[in-house]
Scaffold this active site. Structure first.
Site, PDB file in Angstrom:
ATOM      1  N   ASP A 128      45.203   1.532  17.810  1.00  0.00           N
ATOM      2  CA  ASP A 128      46.221   1.334  16.929  1.00  0.00           C
ATOM      3  C   ASP A 128      47.201   2.894  17.356  1.00  0.00           C
ATOM      4  OD1 ASP A 128      47.299   0.044  13.904  1.00  0.00           O
ATOM      5  OD2 ASP A 128      48.057   2.078  14.240  1.00  0.00           O
ATOM      6  N   ILE A 129      48.425   2.488  17.534  1.00  0.00           N
ATOM      7  CA  ILE A 129      49.152   3.762  17.900  1.00  0.00           C
ATOM      8  C   ILE A 129      49.293   4.729  16.633  1.00  0.00           C
ATOM      9  CG2 ILE A 129      51.649   2.838  16.751  1.00  0.00           C
ATOM     10  CD1 ILE A 129      52.737   3.469  19.684  1.00  0.00           C
ATOM     11  N   HIS A 149      46.490 -10.077  13.609  1.00  0.00           N
ATOM     12  CA  HIS A 149      45.580  -8.947  14.210  1.00  0.00           C
ATOM     13  C   HIS A 149      44.414  -8.593  13.006  1.00  0.00           C
ATOM     14  CE1 HIS A 149      49.173  -7.031  12.329  1.00  0.00           C
ATOM     15  NE2 HIS A 149      48.463  -6.119  11.874  1.00  0.00           N
TER      16      HIS A 149
HETATM   17  P1  5GP Z   1      49.965  -4.293   9.816  1.00  0.00           P
HETATM   18  O1  5GP Z   1      50.682  -3.551   8.846  1.00  0.00           O
HETATM   19  O2  5GP Z   1      51.169  -5.464  10.520  1.00  0.00           O
HETATM   20  O3  5GP Z   1      48.746  -4.885   9.345  1.00  0.00           O
HETATM   21  O4  5GP Z   1      49.464  -3.394  11.235  1.00  0.00           O
HETATM   22  C1  5GP Z   1      50.391  -3.373  12.210  1.00  0.00           C
HETATM   23  C2  5GP Z   1      49.652  -2.019  12.910  1.00  0.00           C
HETATM   24  O5  5GP Z   1      50.262  -2.015  14.263  1.00  0.00           O
HETATM   25  C3  5GP Z   1      49.999  -0.803  12.293  1.00  0.00           C
HETATM   26  O6  5GP Z   1      48.686  -0.203  12.054  1.00  0.00           O
HETATM   27  C4  5GP Z   1      50.822   0.062  13.507  1.00  0.00           C
HETATM   28  O7  5GP Z   1      50.291   1.557  13.681  1.00  0.00           O
HETATM   29  C5  5GP Z   1      50.320  -0.747  14.789  1.00  0.00           C
HETATM   30  N1  5GP Z   1      51.437  -0.787  15.831  1.00  0.00           N
HETATM   31  C6  5GP Z   1      52.806  -1.055  15.495  1.00  0.00           C
HETATM   32  N2  5GP Z   1      53.482  -0.932  16.841  1.00  0.00           N
HETATM   33  C7  5GP Z   1      52.513  -0.491  17.615  1.00  0.00           C
HETATM   34  C8  5GP Z   1      52.517  -0.757  19.166  1.00  0.00           C
HETATM   35  O8  5GP Z   1      53.599  -0.723  19.725  1.00  0.00           O
HETATM   36  N3  5GP Z   1      51.354  -0.326  19.814  1.00  0.00           N
HETATM   37  C9  5GP Z   1      50.181  -0.092  18.960  1.00  0.00           C
HETATM   38  N4  5GP Z   1      49.330   0.247  19.803  1.00  0.00           N
HETATM   39  N5  5GP Z   1      50.117  -0.379  17.921  1.00  0.00           N
HETATM   40  C10 5GP Z   1      51.274  -0.634  17.203  1.00  0.00           C
END
Ligand code: 5GP
Ligand code: ZN
Length: 115
Positions: free
Chosen positions: A31-32, A101
């Site tokens: 995760d970034i 994810h």
């Molecule tokens: P959600 O909030 O949809 O459950 O999680 C999305 C996750 O994707 C977040 O934890 C965010 O840090 C991660 N994320 C968003 N954009 C990117 C990216 O471009 N690269 C990576 N490695 N992680 C990302």
């Protein structure tokens, strides 16, 4: 492949990511913006927007996703102390990337209930 989807672009290697596991169906990467010492995302390569949109013909893929999450937790050394799998779905759960994810989180104690 959804051309507007950031995780599809990671699958296509159009956006870089630190990949920790890959097979023909799944990809796992760091995760970034990590929320724990271990924080990786495991995704199907197929573009499924969320858990709210899985179909009956995705049952095998979703089973493989969770089986592989367990294998990756072992590989990352967090299975004994414990880990958390999180699948945020739609607005109330604050899903921000609409490509299915699993967050695999570990390496520190976590509280419950989640915020
Ligand atoms: P959600 O909030 O949809 O459950 O999680 C999305 C996750 O994707 C977040 O934890 C965010 O840090 C991660 N994320 C968003 N954009 C990117 C990216 O471009 N690269 C990576 N490695 N992680 C990302
Ligand atoms: Zn996608």
């Amino acid at each position: 492949m959804n051309p507007n989807c950031i995780f599809c672009k990671i699958v296509a290697r159009e956006i870089p990511a630190k990949i920790v596991y890959e097979d023909e169906d799944l990809l796992c990467f760091q995760d970034i913006n990590p929320q724990a010492p271990v924080h990786v995302l495991l995704i199907p390569k197929k573009h499924i927007p969320s858990m709210a949109e899985i179909q009956e013909n995705d049952i095998h893929l979703i089973g493989k996703l969770f089986f592989t999450a367990s294998k990756i937790a072992k590989k990352l050394g967090i299975e004994e102390d414990g880990f958390r799998l999180v699948v945020n779905t739609n607005r109330d759960a604050q899903q921000t990337v609409f490509h299915l994810h699993i967050h695999i989180l570990g390496g520190r104690p976590m509280s419950w209930p989640p915020g």
